[in-house]
Design a protein around this motif. Sequence first.
Motif, short mmCIF file in Angstrom:
data_model
loop_
_atom_site.label_atom_id
_atom_site.label_comp_id
_atom_site.label_asym_id
_atom_site.label_seq_id
_atom_site.Cartn_x
_atom_site.Cartn_y
_atom_site.Cartn_z
N CYS A 177 0.81 -1.22 0.00
CA CYS A 177 0.00 0.00 0.00
C CYS A 177 0.84 1.27 0.00
N SER A 178 2.13 1.15 0.34
CA SER A 178 3.00 2.33 0.43
C SER A 178 3.79 2.58 -0.84
N GLU A 222 -6.05 3.87 -15.93
CA GLU A 222 -7.21 4.20 -15.11
C GLU A 222 -6.87 5.27 -14.07
N ARG A 223 -5.65 5.21 -13.53
CA ARG A 223 -5.24 6.16 -12.50
C ARG A 223 -5.20 7.58 -13.04
N PHE A 234 -1.29 3.55 -5.41
CA PHE A 234 -2.66 3.08 -5.25
C PHE A 234 -3.50 4.13 -4.53
N ILE A 235 -4.51 4.61 -5.20
CA ILE A 235 -5.34 5.69 -4.66
C ILE A 235 -6.80 5.25 -4.63
N SER A 236 -7.57 5.96 -3.81
CA SER A 236 -8.98 5.63 -3.64
C SER A 236 -9.78 6.01 -4.87
N VAL A 244 -7.26 10.03 -3.06
CA VAL A 244 -6.49 9.98 -1.81
C VAL A 244 -5.79 8.62 -1.71
N PRO A 245 -4.53 8.58 -1.22
CA PRO A 245 -3.84 7.29 -1.07
C PRO A 245 -4.65 6.32 -0.21
N ILE A 246 -4.72 5.07 -0.62
CA ILE A 246 -5.48 4.09 0.15
C ILE A 246 -4.71 3.71 1.41
#
Length: 339
Positions: A177-178, A222-223, A234-236, A244-246
């Motif tokens: 996730c980071s 997509e991002r 990886f973002i919301s 926002v970062p997940i």
Amino acid sequence: MDEGVERWLLIQENLGRARNTVLAYRHAFADYLSFCRQRQIAVCDATREHLSLYVRSMTDRPKQAHASVALETSPSGLANATIRQRLTAVRLYYDYLIEEGVRSHNPVGRGRYTATARTAMWGPASHALLPSYSFLPWIPDEDEWHHILTIAATNSPRNRLMLALAYDAGLRREELCSIATGDLDPARRLVHVRAETTKGRRARLVPYSVPTGMLLEAYLHERRKLTRDRGALFISQSRRNRGVPITVWTWSKVVQVLARHADLPRLATHTFRHLCLTDLARAGWELHEIAEFAGHRNTSTTLLYIHLSGRDLSAKLARATCAHGRRMIEIGACLGAAQ
């Protein structure tokens, strides 16, 4: 939260403890303080008897909602590892109180092994407050794995890429996730796992495969529809937190939903890492190579992650051409003829 506990948690944060570690300590103490309030126990004056009652309360409480945190060998109660994690937080806090001169001893204590024959010489044996059990990590078989992939194929490009990277690079939840956009080297298909995101505070470079690279390309397309800013990979995608970062909890929820749809309640975020390291062992990687890939300081830790089934070991034995194989042929010939 108790003022003294808050002060101790702030100290842990200032000392550079991992964010997830501090969160785990906070969660553990919320549970412990709730127990103390119910029993009208002053936290600073708790005895070993009180701690034993706390352990009993954790082993007797109803099973959690998610099977991934339930004790495998018991119909109720928290998992052994969860209980030990909470006791560790409590023990560290009482160590802090001793350093501050508030207490003279720690009610949790530390277990020490003392051989029976040496008890008279070194004093009585001291046992840990809670016995420790080591369970084999669960990993899916081939049919279960293909079932997981079939269901995951209906997920978003982001979730599909996260699953692929979690397995392909053997990443922990926090490491996955980071990942930032600058951590990727698409030309050489490498991910830079930064030291501050790892459990052991050791940076490493891990490769990823061509299929993962294709999933990455699809996700980046997509991002760009959400944001063109660099930063967290990886973002919301939700309306409330769009761009926002997940968090690690977002990924955990994704895997929980996947586990529920696949009817595999033991599937967890760490399963992909377990499966990756096991597959590397099956492929003949040396133990120190797997440890380096996983970011383990000690190969003994790596052994806990590798789950070679009885079928794997049987296949290795069948391929053996050393003295063991020769002796088994002799045993079969002799004992078979004797019947």
